[in-house]
Design a protein around this motif. Sequence first.
Motif, PDB file in Angstrom:
ATOM      1  N   GLU A   1     -16.805 111.976  55.111  1.00  9.36           N
ATOM      2  CA  GLU A   1     -16.528 112.626  53.837  1.00  9.36           C
ATOM      3  C   GLU A   1     -15.062 113.038  53.725  1.00  9.36           C
ATOM      4  OE1 GLU A   1     -18.640 116.307  52.391  1.00  9.36           O
ATOM      5  OE2 GLU A   1     -20.323 115.039  53.082  1.00  9.36           O
ATOM      6  N   LYS A   2     -14.586 113.702  54.815  1.00  9.14           N
ATOM      7  CA  LYS A   2     -13.251 114.301  54.764  1.00  9.14           C
ATOM      8  C   LYS A   2     -12.153 113.373  55.264  1.00  9.14           C
ATOM      9  CE  LYS A   2     -14.496 117.858  57.221  1.00  9.14           C
ATOM     10  NZ  LYS A   2     -14.347 119.095  58.023  1.00  9.14           N
ATOM     11  N   GLY A   3     -12.528 112.229  55.806  1.00 13.46           N
ATOM     12  CA  GLY A   3     -11.521 111.307  56.344  1.00 13.46           C
ATOM     13  C   GLY A   3     -10.887 111.808  57.623  1.00 13.46           C
TER      14      GLY A   3
ATOM     15  N   GLN B   1     -10.099 119.689  67.930  1.00 16.72           N
ATOM     16  CA  GLN B   1      -9.500 119.834  66.603  1.00 16.72           C
ATOM     17  C   GLN B   1      -9.831 118.630  65.738  1.00 16.72           C
ATOM     18  OE1 GLN B   1      -5.113 119.202  66.438  1.00 16.72           O
ATOM     19  NE2 GLN B   1      -5.235 119.282  68.652  1.00 16.72           N
ATOM     20  N   PHE B   2      -9.744 118.853  64.426  1.00 20.96           N
ATOM     21  CA  PHE B   2      -9.962 117.756  63.494  1.00 20.96           C
ATOM     22  C   PHE B   2      -8.623 117.103  63.167  1.00 20.96           C
ATOM     23  CE2 PHE B   2     -13.801 120.228  62.972  1.00 20.96           C
ATOM     24  CZ  PHE B   2     -14.761 119.224  62.928  1.00 20.96           C
ATOM     25  N   VAL B   3      -8.627 115.774  63.199  1.00 20.47           N
ATOM     26  CA  VAL B   3      -7.403 115.028  62.928  1.00 20.47           C
ATOM     27  C   VAL B   3      -7.696 114.000  61.837  1.00 20.47           C
ATOM     28  CG1 VAL B   3      -5.707 113.425  63.924  1.00 20.47           C
ATOM     29  CG2 VAL B   3      -6.572 115.342  65.294  1.00 20.47           C
ATOM     30  N   GLU B   4      -6.762 113.844  60.927  1.00 21.86           N
ATOM     31  CA  GLU B   4      -6.952 112.850  59.862  1.00 21.86           C
ATOM     32  C   GLU B   4      -7.021 111.448  60.463  1.00 21.86           C
ATOM     33  OE1 GLU B   4      -4.051 113.287  56.681  1.00 21.86           O
ATOM     34  OE2 GLU B   4      -4.129 115.454  57.008  1.00 21.86           O
ATOM     35  N   GLN B   5      -7.873 110.651  59.878  1.00 21.77           N
ATOM     36  CA  GLN B   5      -8.123 109.331  60.461  1.00 21.77           C
ATOM     37  C   GLN B   5      -6.880 108.458  60.559  1.00 21.77           C
ATOM     38  OE1 GLN B   5     -11.507 107.425  58.666  1.00 21.77           O
ATOM     39  NE2 GLN B   5     -12.892 109.094  59.221  1.00 21.77           N
ATOM     40  N   ASP B   6      -6.006 108.536  59.546  1.00 22.18           N
ATOM     41  CA  ASP B   6      -4.849 107.645  59.611  1.00 22.18           C
ATOM     42  C   ASP B   6      -3.792 108.131  60.605  1.00 22.18           C
ATOM     43  OD1 ASP B   6      -4.041 109.748  58.112  1.00 22.18           O
ATOM     44  OD2 ASP B   6      -3.657 108.611  56.276  1.00 22.18           O
ATOM     45  N   LYS B   7      -3.996 109.318  61.156  1.00 25.07           N
ATOM     46  CA  LYS B   7      -3.058 109.809  62.168  1.00 25.07           C
ATOM     47  C   LYS B   7      -3.658 109.768  63.573  1.00 25.07           C
ATOM     48  CE  LYS B   7      -0.597 112.850  59.014  1.00 25.07           C
ATOM     49  NZ  LYS B   7      -0.670 114.186  58.422  1.00 25.07           N
ATOM     50  N   THR B   8      -4.908 109.333  63.653  1.00 17.37           N
ATOM     51  CA  THR B   8      -5.656 109.441  64.906  1.00 17.37           C
ATOM     52  C   THR B   8      -5.060 108.640  66.057  1.00 17.37           C
ATOM     53  OG1 THR B   8      -7.701 109.950  63.757  1.00 17.37           O
ATOM     54  CG2 THR B   8      -7.909 109.032  65.958  1.00 17.37           C
ATOM     55  N   VAL B   9      -4.711 107.389  65.790  1.00 13.32           N
ATOM     56  CA  VAL B   9      -4.239 106.532  66.877  1.00 13.32           C
ATOM     57  C   VAL B   9      -2.958 107.079  67.508  1.00 13.32           C
ATOM     58  CG1 VAL B   9      -3.357 104.243  67.459  1.00 13.32           C
ATOM     59  CG2 VAL B   9      -5.393 104.465  66.032  1.00 13.32           C
ATOM     60  N   ASP B  10      -2.001 107.444  66.672  1.00  8.95           N
ATOM     61  CA  ASP B  10      -0.748 108.014  67.190  1.00  8.95           C
ATOM     62  C   ASP B  10      -1.019 109.320  67.924  1.00  8.95           C
ATOM     63  OD1 ASP B  10       0.651 105.952  66.168  1.00  8.95           O
ATOM     64  OD2 ASP B  10       1.305 107.000  64.354  1.00  8.95           O
TER      65      ASP B  10
END
Length: 491
Positions: A369-371, A384-393
Amino acid sequence: MSKAIPSRSEDYSLWYNELVKKAGLAENSAVRGSMVIKPYGFAIWEKMQQTLDKMFKESGHENAYFPLFIPKSFFSKEADHVEGFAKECAVVTHYRLKNDEEKGGVTVDPDAKLEEELIVRPTSETVIWDSYKNWIQSYRDLPLLINQWANVVRWEMRTRLFLRTAEFLWQEGHTAHATKEEAEAETKQMLEVYADFAEKFMAVPVTKGVKTENERFAGALETYCIEAMMQDGKALQAGTSHFLGQNFAKAFDVKYATKEGKDEYVWGTSWGVSTRLMGALIMAHSDDDGLVLPPKLAPIQVVIVPIYRKDEELEKISEVANKFKSELQAKGISVKFDDRDTQKPGWKFAEYELKGVPVRIAIGPKDLEKGTVEIARRDTKEKQFVEQDKTVDFIEQLLDEIQENIYKKAADFKEENTRTADSYEEFKELLESKGGFIYAHWDGTSETEEKIKAETKATIRCIPLNSNEEEGTCIYSGKPSKGRVLFAKAY
RNA sequence: CGGGGUGUAGCACAGUCCGGUUAGUGUACCUGGUUUGGGACCAGGGGGCCGCAGGUUCGAAUCCUGCCACCCCGACCA
């Protein structure tokens, strides 16, 4: 299955033993003193092997393989060597079994006695130097830089998983050089390789030093070592590098022709680390919830756990998870996506904590839902919660951070538990109340060393390489001393 | 090798002192159903050379003897 392990404060030895077994690293076998290394434990060992092997090759060494069996007569060629190992050798006396007519089963066939008994190698200097005699003729054949990955057997009275087993896996480097200086440089170089490996890959800080005569390798002129501190304050010898002088060259008649055409004995070194490093790795970092592995040696660096109710949810989560998996793998990060529907998320969390997986990603409906994804690190237990597009880095960076953090934690612990003592009373008091490493003055005699050992169980782990020259008096005898040496109780 | 302890289901244990139905409990396992953001719940089910070998006894997990393995403390150990 309940996998809870005892706490470190309750019973450190029990904690270690249970951890090794519950985390699936190793277990005792049907053979006394010999362990079975299980797949997860072996995966960690393989990572150590690969890393070390690369380091050896980068420093110019080649791998070879020598026999498991050594003729008994080889051992007696170097006097100190045989004395050091004679008490713990397994000996092969026969080569055949036959049916036992009386008791059933099989029995050793007395007619199949070997002319000369064979020793199961406790170390390979003798058999290797016997080969070197034929390999080395001229200065052009030197240096000879060989390493062997092998198993060895030392019939230990009391064994502990990884720390001391009757059979263990190791590597042993055996080199031959034209000059004393070159051999000494090799000895020190390999000590540096070991120290680098321990600190940069295992995240275990070590103290480099030279062994006293008492603790020296049987047959060596000088033994260099790295000593690590475990969480209970005890020292663990993590690797040794020996300067053999011309001892083995003389024992096995290994000479080379110099440029000037003169015959000279070659100079030798040997160096080794073993599956004992597994023990060091486990005891240096792990906690009451299980293993804590440095990312650089973790077989699984990142685990992805899906949280879902319905199959449609799992499908959507799998899409995201598989995308991360391939992106992370493309960066050389090992990832496991655990989509088993036979275990619940909470169970998986506990399981991967026990196994020391450095980073865990949890993905559930809320995240879709929240990406976002939830990222948990094993070393600090932070989530912690991390945004999906920042996850790999984020993860790439986090793995480095964890590697650094556990090294720093171990280094701080080592420093906090390293002390100096200026009198024997103080020494005994510190040893009793705090343990750890103690720097103290020593008169340089084996006699004093042995008395201190007998009275306190502490031994001289090493004479540190980086110690400052400092005039003082021996804490035991009061005689003059030129520098402090490192005392500790050891594994 | 010396002192102490422990061996009972995959794992953790009770029962052993004081012999006596079918050897129990938790967990794990299997089946079905409900569940799933920190080790799920309900119901049903399967699994035991009681470490091994001998002995005592009408009868042994239980008593006796020997052996083996593991753990702790020593001794030993690059």
